[in-house]
Structure formats: structure tokens, C-alpha cells
Design a protein around this motif. Sequence first.
Motif, short mmCIF file in Angstrom:
data_model
loop_
_atom_site.label_atom_id
_atom_site.label_comp_id
_atom_site.label_asym_id
_atom_site.label_seq_id
_atom_site.Cartn_x
_atom_site.Cartn_y
_atom_site.Cartn_z
N GLY A 178 0.63 -1.27 -0.13
CA GLY A 178 -0.02 -0.07 0.00
C GLY A 178 0.79 1.33 0.02
O GLY A 178 0.53 2.30 -0.57
N ASP A 179 2.04 1.44 0.71
CA ASP A 179 2.73 2.43 0.86
C ASP A 179 3.30 2.78 -0.58
O ASP A 179 3.32 4.05 -0.93
CB ASP A 179 3.97 2.27 1.74
CG ASP A 179 3.27 2.09 3.22
OD1 ASP A 179 2.15 2.68 3.48
OD2 ASP A 179 3.99 2.06 4.31
N LEU A 180 3.86 1.73 -1.18
CA LEU A 180 4.36 1.90 -2.52
C LEU A 180 3.23 2.18 -3.55
O LEU A 180 3.70 3.11 -4.32
CB LEU A 180 5.11 0.70 -2.85
CG LEU A 180 5.86 0.54 -4.20
CD1 LEU A 180 6.95 1.65 -4.36
CD2 LEU A 180 6.49 -0.94 -4.58
N GLN A 181 2.32 1.71 -3.40
CA GLN A 181 1.20 2.30 -4.54
C GLN A 181 0.84 3.62 -4.42
O GLN A 181 0.74 4.19 -5.15
CB GLN A 181 0.08 1.18 -4.11
CG GLN A 181 -1.18 1.27 -5.06
CD GLN A 181 -2.25 0.44 -5.07
OE1 GLN A 181 -2.62 0.20 -3.85
NE2 GLN A 181 -2.82 0.00 -6.16
N ARG A 182 0.63 4.07 -3.12
CA ARG A 182 0.49 5.54 -2.92
C ARG A 182 1.62 6.15 -3.43
O ARG A 182 1.41 7.50 -4.12
CB ARG A 182 0.18 5.71 -1.35
CG ARG A 182 -1.08 5.41 -0.85
CD ARG A 182 -1.53 5.82 0.56
NE ARG A 182 -0.95 4.95 1.33
CZ ARG A 182 -0.82 3.71 1.93
NH1 ARG A 182 -2.07 3.03 1.36
NH2 ARG A 182 -0.33 3.13 2.73
#
Length: 187
Positions: A81-85
Motif C-alpha cells: 500500500g505504501d508503494l502504491q500510494r
Amino acid sequence: MLGKQAKILAPRDVADLLGSRHPLRNRVIVLLSAKAGLRAGEIAGLTWEMVTDPTGAVGTTIELPDHAAKKGSGRKVPLHGDLQRALTELQAVTRGTGPIIVSERGGPMTPLSVVIWFANAYRLIGLDGCSSHSGRRTFITRAARLTHHAGGSLRDVQLLAGHRSIQTTERYIDGDTDAQRKLVSLI
């Protein structure tokens, strides 16, 4: 254990790496290493096409083709999720086509420039023993320790890492004597 291994990163080390002159690009570099387990060459070769869905939005996986991976070991890696954001934020301020990671001059970074970037970043925050492989080794070690919570196995970690051999994956995993004691006590 053969050769010198890259140091495992503590969560605070990853956080320290994120503050810099090009914070969004650098955040993506760090997260591609620590949250997706990509090698420096894979980070340098990653294009928007590999992380976007048919509508052009950042998708849910990195689809690393054989030509972009070491020894033709292409794979699909789910996006944390952090990378996607972070990718979504970076896409909003870039062309959203071509290489994801570009140099200060706007051209694609080479694998060597990514290696050098990591070396400089670690030096600036005072981390000794770290290399461009530290994030990858951290990813693989953490994945191995948590795989049972996801109902997975070391084979799943091997596939995420793009290793042909489970023995290669095992060499990346850092041992933990406290965990070993706890494990033996459960037997």
C-alpha cells in the motif's frame, strides 16, 4: 555463509532514507527495494507500463518481465500500500510514461547510478554495512518471517524474490536467535 551480506534495515533506517532533495522519487526508490524486493537493476529498468493497469492508473502489482529481471526471472509482485500510494503521487507529477526512476537531468537512471544513490543515501544517514541490496534482503527476511501469517511458505518468498533456487532465498534470510529459542520452546 558465503561472502559479505548486506545489512538488514530497521524500520527507522527506512524512514531516515526517505528525507532528501527529491523526496518523492527517492521514496519510490526506497520502497521498491524494501517493500517490493527489487534489485538496483530492476529499479532502474522499471517503467510505468509495468505498474499500471489498462486505464493507466497505478495497479495492484508490479509485472516485471523477463527482460527487466536478473537471469530472465520475471515475476509479479503485489504492490504494498505504501508503494502504491507513492507511485500514484509520483505519477501525478511526472509524464507517467517511460522509466519510473529518472535522474536529476530527466533521463533514466542506470543500475550503477541506483547503486551509487543507495551508497550515498546510507552514508548520509550514517548506516554502515548497507548497500543497494539491503532493502531487498530486508524484504526477503521480513517476508520469510511473516509468510506463515499469510498462509504461505518459503516457496512464495522465493517466487516474490525471483530466485530459481530455494537455497538462494534461504541465504538472504537473516537468522534471529530469540525466534529460534521461542520456536524450540513450542516444540
